[in-house]
Design a protein around this motif. Structure first.
Motif, mmCIF file in Angstrom:
data_model
loop_
_atom_site.group_PDB
_atom_site.id
_atom_site.type_symbol
_atom_site.label_atom_id
_atom_site.label_comp_id
_atom_site.label_asym_id
_atom_site.label_seq_id
_atom_site.Cartn_x
_atom_site.Cartn_y
_atom_site.Cartn_z
ATOM 1 N N LYS A 71 0.875 -1.157 0.250
ATOM 2 C CA LYS A 71 0.231 -0.062 0.155
ATOM 3 C C LYS A 71 1.126 1.254 -0.150
ATOM 4 N N THR A 72 1.954 1.323 0.478
ATOM 5 C CA THR A 72 2.825 2.283 0.846
ATOM 6 C C THR A 72 4.391 1.716 0.509
ATOM 7 N N VAL A 73 5.369 2.459 0.196
ATOM 8 C CA VAL A 73 6.663 1.878 -0.190
ATOM 9 C C VAL A 73 7.890 3.102 1.070
ATOM 10 N N PRO A 74 8.554 2.113 1.722
ATOM 11 C CA PRO A 74 9.477 2.886 2.865
ATOM 12 C C PRO A 74 10.355 3.392 1.825
ATOM 13 N N ASN A 75 11.458 4.357 2.266
ATOM 14 C CA ASN A 75 12.484 4.870 1.642
ATOM 15 C C ASN A 75 13.519 3.676 1.030
ATOM 16 N N THR A 127 11.138 -7.619 1.768
ATOM 17 C CA THR A 127 10.781 -6.148 2.366
ATOM 18 C C THR A 127 9.494 -5.884 2.159
ATOM 19 N N ILE A 128 8.801 -6.017 1.007
ATOM 20 C CA ILE A 128 7.429 -5.498 1.044
ATOM 21 C C ILE A 128 6.421 -6.427 1.855
ATOM 22 N N ILE A 129 6.666 -7.809 1.517
ATOM 23 C CA ILE A 129 5.994 -8.990 2.246
ATOM 24 C C ILE A 129 6.186 -8.726 3.856
ATOM 25 N N HIS A 130 7.405 -8.489 4.022
ATOM 26 C CA HIS A 130 7.700 -8.061 5.694
ATOM 27 C C HIS A 130 6.805 -6.726 6.381
ATOM 28 N N GLU A 131 6.618 -6.066 5.415
ATOM 29 C CA GLU A 131 6.085 -4.876 5.789
ATOM 30 C C GLU A 131 4.312 -5.086 6.159
ATOM 31 N N LYS A 132 3.897 -6.071 5.151
ATOM 32 C CA LYS A 132 2.583 -6.313 4.999
ATOM 33 C C LYS A 132 2.157 -7.573 6.191
ATOM 34 N N TYR A 133 3.057 -8.302 6.319
ATOM 35 C CA TYR A 133 2.635 -9.623 7.116
ATOM 36 C C TYR A 133 3.474 -9.628 8.292
ATOM 37 N N THR A 134 3.063 -10.358 9.324
ATOM 38 C CA THR A 134 3.997 -10.070 10.559
ATOM 39 C C THR A 134 4.188 -11.675 11.087
#
Length: 267
Positions: A71-75, A127-134
């Motif tokens: 949904k968002t992207v970190p730097n 990185t994207i998957i770990h941002e979305k799922y815990t």
């Protein structure tokens, strides 16, 4: 703000890949001597373009699938994605270099670049998957849906081929040429299956993630077969109802999913 940044990064990535493919086409050499065309050189260049196109097209599709999860992207994703695009833009040049001067060095350079691009893309995906799922189990299931059981195997495969390339560069050249074309063709069915899965409701996709990888593959193939039959049959026809009954029967028999539950998944 970050949501807008993701949208701009998506557009920028698509634009870079589109420009890259356009430049590849414009660089195809066409030499005309009198009334004759140097066909051997032209077909050689088209072959290089085909290999590069398939390699880039596969990664573009995976890139789109992964970024749909975010949904968002970190730097750090922005930095990694820009680096990924930079390395990806070098692939046509390295492909041409390897095919025109097939030596240990050029084959290893191509293999090394392919490996770095593959690993970098997987880093972005992780990185994207770990941002979305815990939950680690949820992460594993998502990895299986995207990569299958070969998450680590492809990296090891590249390393193994690079070692062979040191001793038999021309043999590995053929392997490197075949890999992206074969992957492009074989992945087309997988993409169609994923498109059908995307149409399922949230409960249906969650139920799919709960299956083993082999069961996921079987279910997606059955779903794709049913969808194709239903399209050919048309709406509200006897053939479509027969296709649904056959699909529902196979799903219930193989996975224990009732007709009612399956109808909810695909409503």
């Amino acid at each position: 703000m970050k949501a807008k940044l993701k949208e701009r990064l998506d557009v920028f990535s698509d634009a870079i890949i589109a420009i890259l493919i356009t430049i590849m086409v414009l660089e195809l050499p066409v030499e005309i001597h009198g009334q004759s065309v140097h066909y051997a050189q032209l077909f050689h260049a088209v072959g290089i373009y085909l290999v590069s196109f398939c390699f880039i097209a596969n990664l573009w599709y995976q890139h789109a699938v992964i970024f749909n999860e975010a949904k968002t992207v970190p730097n750090r994703i922005v930095v990694l994605d820009l680096l990924f695009l930079f390395l990806l833009s070098l692939m046509p040049t390295f492909t041409r270099l390897m095919t025109e001067a097939t030596t240990q060095v050029t084959v290893l350079m191509y293999g090394g670049l392919s490996l770095v691009i593959s690993l970098l893309f997987r880093w972005i995906a992780k990185t994207i998957i770990h941002e979305k799922y815990t939950d680690k189990e949820d992460m594993r299931k998502v990895y299986n849906v995207i990569y299958g059981d070969s998450y680590l195997e492809s990296g090891l495969l590249y390393l193994g081929i690079m070692v062979l390339g040191y001793f038999w560069p021309r043999v590995v050249l053929v392997r490197y040429i075949i890999m992206p074309i074969r992957s492009f063709i074989s992945d087309s069915a997988e993409r169609e299956e994923m498109d059908e899965v995307a149409k399922m409701d949230v409960q249906g996709r969650h139920g799919l993630l709960e299956m083993s990888h082999s069961d996921q593959r079987q279910f997606k193939r059955l779903l794709l077969d049913y969808t194709r039959q239903a399209r050919r049959a048309g709406k509200e026809s006897a053939e479509q109802k027969a296709a649904w009954q056959n699909f529902s029967h196979q799903v219930q028999q193989k996975f224990g999913i009732s007709d009612a539950t399956l109808a909810l998944w695909l409503q």
